[in-house]
Design an enzyme around this catalytic site. Structure first.
Site, mmCIF file in Angstrom:
data_model
loop_
_atom_site.group_PDB
_atom_site.id
_atom_site.type_symbol
_atom_site.label_atom_id
_atom_site.label_comp_id
_atom_site.label_asym_id
_atom_site.label_seq_id
_atom_site.Cartn_x
_atom_site.Cartn_y
_atom_site.Cartn_z
ATOM 1 N N PRO A 16 0.836 -1.203 0.000
ATOM 2 C CA PRO A 16 0.000 0.000 0.000
ATOM 3 C C PRO A 16 0.870 1.252 0.000
ATOM 4 O O PRO A 16 1.807 1.367 0.795
ATOM 5 C CB PRO A 16 -0.788 -0.124 1.318
ATOM 6 C CG PRO A 16 0.067 -0.978 2.197
ATOM 7 C CD PRO A 16 0.783 -1.932 1.283
ATOM 8 N N MET A 17 0.577 2.175 -0.913
ATOM 9 C CA MET A 17 1.331 3.431 -1.003
ATOM 10 C C MET A 17 0.349 4.581 -1.206
ATOM 11 O O MET A 17 -0.407 4.581 -2.180
ATOM 12 C CB MET A 17 2.334 3.385 -2.158
ATOM 13 C CG MET A 17 3.452 2.370 -1.974
ATOM 14 S SD MET A 17 4.551 2.271 -3.415
ATOM 15 C CE MET A 17 3.549 1.275 -4.541
ATOM 16 N N ALA A 18 0.376 5.528 -0.286
ATOM 17 C CA ALA A 18 -0.544 6.666 -0.369
ATOM 18 C C ALA A 18 -0.305 7.427 -1.664
ATOM 19 O O ALA A 18 0.835 7.749 -2.019
ATOM 20 C CB ALA A 18 -0.345 7.584 0.835
ATOM 21 N N CYS A 100 3.436 2.993 8.289
ATOM 22 C CA CYS A 100 3.687 4.284 7.660
ATOM 23 C C CYS A 100 4.555 5.157 8.567
ATOM 24 O O CYS A 100 4.209 5.391 9.728
ATOM 25 C CB CYS A 100 2.378 4.995 7.358
ATOM 26 S SG CYS A 100 2.621 6.617 6.566
ATOM 27 N N ASN A 201 9.053 -7.170 3.201
ATOM 28 C CA ASN A 201 8.938 -5.939 2.418
ATOM 29 C C ASN A 201 10.196 -5.098 2.632
ATOM 30 O O ASN A 201 10.790 -5.123 3.697
ATOM 31 C CB ASN A 201 7.673 -5.189 2.877
ATOM 32 C CG ASN A 201 7.483 -3.821 2.245
ATOM 33 O OD1 ASN A 201 7.172 -2.872 2.938
ATOM 34 N ND2 ASN A 201 7.672 -3.703 0.956
ATOM 35 N N GLY A 202 10.580 -4.351 1.604
ATOM 36 C CA GLY A 202 11.684 -3.409 1.733
ATOM 37 C C GLY A 202 12.817 -3.685 0.760
ATOM 38 O O GLY A 202 13.463 -4.733 0.822
ATOM 39 N N ASP A 203 13.048 -2.749 -0.172
ATOM 40 C CA ASP A 203 14.184 -2.803 -1.100
ATOM 41 C C ASP A 203 14.173 -4.025 -2.014
ATOM 42 O O ASP A 203 15.234 -4.511 -2.422
ATOM 43 C CB ASP A 203 15.519 -2.758 -0.341
ATOM 44 C CG ASP A 203 15.771 -1.424 0.337
ATOM 45 O OD1 ASP A 203 14.967 -0.498 0.142
ATOM 46 O OD2 ASP A 203 16.769 -1.322 1.083
ATOM 47 N N GLY A 225 6.878 -2.219 -3.192
ATOM 48 C CA GLY A 225 6.266 -0.903 -3.225
ATOM 49 C C GLY A 225 6.926 0.006 -4.237
ATOM 50 O O GLY A 225 6.621 -0.030 -5.433
ATOM 51 N N ARG A 226 7.883 0.813 -3.780
ATOM 52 C CA ARG A 226 8.452 1.868 -4.629
ATOM 53 C C ARG A 226 9.084 1.332 -5.916
ATOM 54 O O ARG A 226 9.062 2.008 -6.949
ATOM 55 C CB ARG A 226 9.500 2.651 -3.826
ATOM 56 C CG ARG A 226 8.896 3.497 -2.699
ATOM 57 C CD ARG A 226 9.973 4.122 -1.832
ATOM 58 N NE ARG A 226 10.762 3.102 -1.149
ATOM 59 C CZ ARG A 226 12.004 3.288 -0.717
ATOM 60 N NH1 ARG A 226 12.614 4.437 -0.932
ATOM 61 N NH2 ARG A 226 12.643 2.320 -0.088
#
Length: 333
Positions: A16-18, A100, A201-203, A225-226
């Site tokens: 989830p990403m705002a 978050c 999650n992460g990188d 995510g990103r």
């Protein structure tokens, strides 16, 4: 993958990403290989339920199941009410945001700030699980509040005891924000402490990194995510690599143009022209990252108003590239 009563295509989740994981983006990622996608964070403040933003975030028309809605807040009763509200509107899994790191969220003791108060965490999780017994409740969190207080293993155990059905962990603390590199030792430790699914999650930016994280942590899945911003095809690349050990060819400029065109059409339909054009600018920026001439193009494109002008500029930019060449890979920020 069998997950909380649903058969998923695979164990690759969209984080989830705002301002990013709206319905058009979630649908595109699922089409391009993601097994599950979590909505943007939805407020637990009932005063905002009627706002256009909240209504859009609760719009799941035509979305591939399961429909996962993430709620945020710090008050157990309000979060319980928000869970019921979203289940009544189609949510099939409720995810609670304790990950978050944004100041506007943490300053009201929501998001990852909640990790400082384990008693409140238990109260929130118990209230939400009790409020929506018909659907699974999951939790998204970080490794801890700061590097001296990595309490994710304790909170994971609290979550399991409260009836939470799965946990996703970002490999940074709240104090880290998005700086430095994610660490996976804490995620691996949590996996040994609970019986419920753990998602890492992460990188996770490449197929090879996804396999490394899965192997290292023994997690049940990975959440991205990103790295998927402007690269939604990353999910099919990871899926293919995990199945075959082979790396798919990078998409050509012609294919990226087609994917972006489809994404823009959905954005305009979802938001309307004025908001759609504004939202589209950041996505166009992500899709064109690393392409020669992209900086000048973005500067020009960001001054354009209207769907026709934006599409014409995008078409002109991509048609000026060699159609069968592949976009150079750019490591996610």
């Amino acid at each position: 993958m069998h997950y909380l009563g649903f058969e998923l295509r695979n164990n690759l989740f969209v984080a989830p990403m705002a301002g990013v994981t709206d319905r058009p983006f979630r649908q595109l990622c699922k089409k391009l290989g993601a097994g599950l996608a979590v909505s943007e964070m939805v407020t637990s403040n009932s005063l905002l339920y009627g706002s256009a933003k909240t209504r859009r975030r609760a719009d799941h028309t035509g979305e591939v199941e399961p429909i996962v809605v993430q709620i945020a807040g710090a008050d157990p009763a309000m979060l319980a009410a928000a869970a019921r509200y979203n289940v009544e509107r189609g949510a099939q899994i409720i995810d609670i945001n304790m990950g978050c790191p944004a100041k506007k969220v943490c300053n009201v003791m929501a998001g990852s700030a909640l990790m400082q108060n384990e008693r409140l965490v238990a109260q929130i999780l118990e209230a939400v699980v009790k409020a929506v017994p018909e659907v699974p409740v999951t939790l998204k969190m970080r490794t801890g509040w700061n590097r001296e207080n990595k309490n994710a293993p304790r909170i994971a155990k609290i979550a399991e005891e409260c009836g939470v059905r799965a946990i996703a962990i970002h490999g940074r603390t709240r104090a880290d924000q998005y700086r430095g590199e994610a660490e996976y030792d804490t995620i691996a430790l949590v996996k040994t402490r609970v019986k419920i699914p753990v998602i890492a999650n992460g990188d996770i930016t490449t197929p090879e990194k996804a396999k490394f994280v899965l192997d290292y942590t023994q997690a049940d899945g990975v959440m991205i995510g990103r790295a998927a911003q402007g690269r939604p095809w990353l999910f099919r690349e990871i899926e293919h690599y995990l199945k075959t050990g082979a790396i798919l060819p990078a998409p050509t400029f012609a294919e990226i143009h087609a994917i972006l065109r489809e994404h823009l059409t959905d954005l305009y339909a979802f938001y309307g022209e004025e908001t759609g054009v504004k939202i589209a600018r950041k996505h166009i920026g992500w899709y064109t990252k690393g392409i020669p001439g992209a900086a000048r193009f973005r500067q020009w494109m960001n001054q354009l108003d209207g769907i026709e002008a934006q599409l014409a500029a995008t078409d002109e930019f991509f048609l000026s590239q060699p159609a069968n060449d592949a976009i150079p890979f750019m490591e996610a920020a």
